[in-house]
Write a protein that holds these residues in place. Structure first.
Motif, PDB file in Angstrom:
ATOM      1  N   UNK A  23      27.755   8.728   7.545  1.00 20.73           N
ATOM      2  CA  UNK A  23      27.321   7.722   8.329  1.00 20.73           C
ATOM      3  C   UNK A  23      25.817   7.853   8.831  1.00 20.73           C
ATOM      4  N   UNK A  24      25.156   8.497   7.932  1.00 18.88           N
ATOM      5  CA  UNK A  24      23.683   8.497   8.182  1.00 18.88           C
ATOM      6  C   UNK A  24      22.961   7.865   6.915  1.00 18.88           C
ATOM      7  N   UNK A  25      22.054   7.131   7.074  1.00 11.09           N
ATOM      8  CA  UNK A  25      21.136   6.711   5.762  1.00 11.09           C
ATOM      9  C   UNK A  25      19.580   6.905   6.153  1.00 11.09           C
ATOM     10  N   UNK A  26      18.891   7.732   5.357  1.00  9.05           N
ATOM     11  CA  UNK A  26      17.431   7.993   5.696  1.00  9.05           C
ATOM     12  C   UNK A  26      16.799   7.645   4.578  1.00  9.05           C
ATOM     13  N   UNK A  27      15.794   6.768   4.888  1.00  5.98           N
ATOM     14  CA  UNK A  27      14.729   6.353   3.872  1.00  5.98           C
ATOM     15  C   UNK A  27      13.266   6.800   4.498  1.00  5.98           C
ATOM     16  N   UNK A  28      12.431   7.278   3.283  1.00  8.66           N
ATOM     17  CA  UNK A  28      11.311   7.884   3.479  1.00  8.66           C
ATOM     18  C   UNK A  28      10.164   7.422   2.438  1.00  8.66           C
ATOM     19  N   UNK A  29       9.029   7.294   2.831  1.00  9.55           N
ATOM     20  CA  UNK A  29       8.056   6.887   1.589  1.00  9.55           C
ATOM     21  C   UNK A  29       6.694   7.531   2.085  1.00  9.55           C
ATOM     22  N   UNK A  30       5.869   8.044   1.364  1.00 11.21           N
ATOM     23  CA  UNK A  30       4.562   8.353   1.451  1.00 11.21           C
ATOM     24  C   UNK A  30       3.879   7.574   0.276  1.00 11.21           C
ATOM     25  N   UNK A  31       2.693   7.021   0.741  1.00  8.47           N
ATOM     26  CA  UNK A  31       1.941   6.197  -0.286  1.00  8.47           C
ATOM     27  C   UNK A  31       0.398   6.346  -0.058  1.00  8.47           C
ATOM     28  N   UNK A  32      -0.287   6.380  -1.030  1.00 11.01           N
ATOM     29  CA  UNK A  32      -1.808   6.236  -1.323  1.00 11.01           C
ATOM     30  C   UNK A  32      -2.427   4.762  -1.883  1.00 11.01           C
ATOM     31  N   UNK A  33      -3.080   4.314  -1.207  1.00 11.56           N
ATOM     32  CA  UNK A  33      -3.813   2.938  -1.935  1.00 11.56           C
ATOM     33  C   UNK A  33      -5.373   3.125  -1.605  1.00 11.56           C
ATOM     34  N   UNK A  34      -5.963   2.299  -2.556  1.00 15.12           N
ATOM     35  CA  UNK A  34      -7.548   2.279  -2.593  1.00 15.12           C
ATOM     36  C   UNK A  34      -7.981   1.043  -3.169  1.00 15.12           C
ATOM     37  N   UNK A  35      -8.505   0.042  -2.348  1.00 13.34           N
ATOM     38  CA  UNK A  35      -9.038  -1.193  -3.285  1.00 13.34           C
ATOM     39  C   UNK A  35     -10.376  -1.269  -2.839  1.00 13.34           C
ATOM     40  N   UNK A  36     -11.104  -1.996  -3.491  1.00 15.26           N
ATOM     41  CA  UNK A  36     -12.198  -2.301  -3.390  1.00 15.26           C
ATOM     42  C   UNK A  36     -12.581  -3.506  -2.506  1.00 15.26           C
ATOM     43  N   UNK A  37     -11.599  -4.377  -2.492  1.00 17.92           N
ATOM     44  CA  UNK A  37     -11.533  -5.417  -1.243  1.00 17.92           C
ATOM     45  C   UNK A  37     -10.379  -6.077  -1.364  1.00 17.92           C
ATOM     46  N   UNK A  38     -10.326  -6.994  -0.318  1.00 17.72           N
ATOM     47  CA  UNK A  38      -9.063  -7.844  -0.182  1.00 17.72           C
ATOM     48  C   UNK A  38      -8.460  -8.599  -1.428  1.00 17.72           C
ATOM     49  N   UNK A  39      -9.394  -9.041  -2.161  1.00 18.31           N
ATOM     50  CA  UNK A  39      -9.204  -9.478  -3.374  1.00 18.31           C
ATOM     51  C   UNK A  39      -8.347  -8.675  -4.463  1.00 18.31           C
ATOM     52  N   UNK A  40      -8.274  -7.522  -3.976  1.00 18.90           N
ATOM     53  CA  UNK A  40      -7.527  -6.451  -5.031  1.00 18.90           C
ATOM     54  C   UNK A  40      -6.374  -5.755  -4.169  1.00 18.90           C
TER      55      UNK A  40
END
Length: 693
Positions: free
Chosen positions: A599-616
């Motif tokens: 009766x329980x569903x658990x979803x998790x995420x850990x993420x890293x991001x690194x972009x030089x600008x909004x274009x990337x």
């Protein structure tokens, strides 16, 4: 022959259990697998997700379905659909769901994906002649949904105005986003629903003078099916989709992505209920489809208000005349200026469509005529790129569409004219060259003066105007567990565009390698490249200079479910961008850990991001509450964490709670203008409950 013999030997056993035991399905994963490159902000993924969920709740009866209904799943190729109906003609109705294995072209991976959305049932078991209110009283697809969302940090728009800012830039309402939805429906019988929404910053107010009646936005619909010769009757809010969506497209479509075959053509769905919260892409009024043998005739009328910034000018007689430059589609009414634009213009849409389908279901053709009228004229600002844009109060369209299946080839297309004389045309084919090779090809031509306000046919631009292009897609299955998909799209824009001050051209291609060693695991790698002309940023010359902007995206995705309880997903994205300047880069790396209990569903995420600008920037799909679809864009440097809990404390009650935190490094603020958050963190909470009556 061997398969047919085995089927006959197994038939007595199969008839004892005609209903395949339905498995729980991960709709999030299905949508992600179908459309892996989810970075097109013009696509209404919520509409697609909701439609698939409705089919999951009420599976399609394979003995009473149509080619267009099967095509709307985007799971079967047109050749497979044709093979299915040929099988019915030769063998009669299906006796068991297991007969799908006997249909030419239906492989086991396709059948497994199809099974949650279809069933085999005799029509007599489905017929119900009781009055509508009695059928509704016993319907189990009957639910009320309430949703609450809020960003925990304070945005500038909610703070008191200081000496350097105007009170008009501050929000009138609270930072909570509220959502209410009630819908009861039964496939091929009826659908009734109402949805209400208040965006963050909008006020809960009863003010008829400003067109506010509690919630900021309401939508409601009543739709009946198969009432005598009336195939569909719709009152309230609805959408229309005919042909390839050149004139009328319901939003139920997808762009270019990892699925390169089934998504190229559009299903001819006709009238569909509207229950989304996009505040512009729908019709409000009445529509009906009446059947004359093999011809379905649809008539429709819509009368609703749209947002616009009305301005005044003097005409030749020195009388004041109001005009607007274009419809505003954000749906936000948070500030005094936004509120003043709410429903400022009345829009009327009317027309009819006649669609013919042959007895063999291999050929269809149709014609559509429509008109629209605004209470005030549209008048563009006069920029060079707007020279051929629509102006005035009225537009008219006339178009025709067709589709034809010949052996393993499916041909389709639509051509239309607008009042300006501009022509729009789209034509294509889908072919099964063998059991291992599928091919799709499509050519579109949208004149620079072709105007279609409710169209959304296949294309590179956000609208079907000022574009020519040729698309080729291929799908290969060299080995049972391997699949290779690819497409190449070449396009050009004969006239200027916004931020592109010269005729331009471009191309785009994608290559995807997919491997599914077993039903518990999948792996794919994907490369996507796009080259498109745009004004050179940072140009110091007096005249704007158009140069090719090159964008590349790489994606590696792995998923496995080592146990029935545990699911793991790893995603690595990398992108580059260059336009006659040093190359910019961006990456995104995430790890999902998901648990499913009784009766329980658990979803998790850990993420890293690194972009030089909004274009990337990097787009990454996230799990969300039911009927919500989240594909945020990440730019800058930081981390992202979210957890989503779904539980069922009572048999008829479901609860979702989502918390997300994004932390930016080397930033003192997030966002711009009234959306600015002081500090490097943004955290959001979302709570939803669904009660099934």
């Amino acid at each position: 022959m061997l398969l047919g013999t085995l089927l006959l030997l197994w038939l007595p056993l199969l008839l004892q259990a005609q209903d395949y035991p339905r498995q729980n399905i991960d709709l999030d994963l299905l949508v992600q697998e179908l459309f892996a490159e989810q970075d097109d902000e013009n696509i209404s993924y919520e509409d697609l997700y909701e439609t698939l969920f409705q089919y999951y709740q009420r599976p399609i009866n394979l003995n009473r379905t149509t080619p267009e209904e099967l095509a709307s799943l985007y799971l079967l190729s047109r050749s497979q659909i044709a093979a299915y109906f040929n099988y019915l003609q030769e063998n009669g109705e299906l006796l068991s769901i297991y007969e799908l294995q006997a249909i030419p072209g239906f492989d086991m991976p396709t059948i497994y994906r199809l099974l949650p959305f279809v069933r085999v049932q005799d029509a007599g078991l489905q017929s119900d002649t009781r009055p509508l209110w009695q059928r509704m009283a016993g319907e189990d697809n009957n639910a009320l949904i309430l949703r609450y969302e809020r960003t925990l940090q304070q945005r500038r728009g909610y703070t008191p105005a200081d000496t350097g800012s105007s009170a008009a830039s501050r929000y009138l309402g609270s930072p909570e986003k509220l959502y209410l939805r009630y819908r009861i429906s039964h496939a091929r019988d009826y659908s009734v629903g109402v949805t209400a929404e208040k965006d963050a910053g909008e006020a809960l107010a009863w003010s008829p003078g400003t067109r506010r009646y509690g919630f900021d936005f309401y939508t409601a619909h009543l739709q009946l099916y198969n009432k005598g010769r009336f195939k569909t009757i719709a009152l309230g809010d609805y959408q229309l989709q005919f042909g390839q969506g050149l004139l009328l497209s319901s939003g139920y479509s997808v762009g270019k992505g990892g699925e390169t075959i089934t998504t190229v053509s559009r299903p001819n769905l006709g009238i569909r209920p509207y229950s989304s919260v996009l505040e512009y892409a729908f019709m409000r009024g009445a529509a009906a489809t009446y059947t004359f043998g093999n011809i379905d005739v649809t008539a429709f009328y819509s009368n609703k208000r749209v947002d616009a910034n009305l301005q005044a000018q003097l005409d030749s007689l020195h009388a004041e005349q109001q005009f607007f430059t274009g419809i505003q589609t954000t749906g936000f009414h948070r500030t005094p200026n936004e509120l003043a634009n709410k429903g400022a213009v009345r829009e009327q849409v009317y027309g009819s469509s006649a669609q013919y389908q042959s007895e063999s279901k291999t050929f269809s053709a149709g014609i559509t005529a429509m008109g629209m009228h605004y209470s005030s004229p549209i008048q563009k600002a006069g920029a060079p790129y707007q020279r051929f844009e629509f102006g005035g109060t009225a537009n008219y369209n006339l178009g025709t569409n067709y589709s034809y299946t010949w052996q393993n080839v499916y041909l389709f297309g639509e051509t239309a004219l607008s009042r300006s004389g501009g022509l729009g045309s789209i034509n294509g084919l889908i072919a099964n060259l063998s059991d291992e090779v599928e091919l799709s090809m499509l050519y579109r031509h949208y004149a620079r003066d072709f105007h279609s306000f409710y169209g959304s046919a296949f294309g590179e631009g956000g609208r079907n105007i000022n574009e020519r292009g040729f698309y080729t897609g291929i799908k290969l299955k060299p080995l049972p567990k391997w699949e290779i998909t690819a497409y190449y799209d070449r396009f050009m824009f004969p006239w200027l565009r916004y931020l592109v001050d010269a005729p331009s051209h471009g191309n785009e291609y994608l290559l995807r390698l997919y491997f599914k060693p077993n039903r518990q695991s999948s792996l794919y790698a994907q490369l996507r490249h796009e080259s498109k002309g745009r004004n050179l940023s940072g140009n110091t010359n007096p005249m704007d200079y158009v140069a090719q902007a090159e964008r590349r995206n790489y994606l590696l995705y792995f998923e496995t479910s080592p146990t029935k309880t545990l699911n793991l997903k790893t995603r690595l994205q990398f992108g580059t961008y260059a336009q006659e300047s040093p190359q910019q880069t961006g990456y995104f790396l995430s790890q999902d850990v998901n648990f499913t209990f009784d009766k329980i569903r658990l979803s998790t995420r850990y993420a890293l991001f690194d972009t030089d600008s909004y274009d990337t920037r990097q787009y990454a799909y996230e799990r969300d509450v039911l009927y919500a679809f989240s594909i945020p864009a990440f730019s800058g440097r930081g981390t992202r964490f979210y957890t989503l809990v779904q539980l069922r404390p009572l048999r008829n009650l479901d609860v979702w709670v989502k918390y997300g935190l994004t932390h930016y490094r080397d930033q003192q603020s997030i966002g711009t203008g009234p959306e600015t958050i002081e500090g490097p963190r943004r955290s959001d909470v979302k709570v939803q409950v669904r009660y099934k009556f």
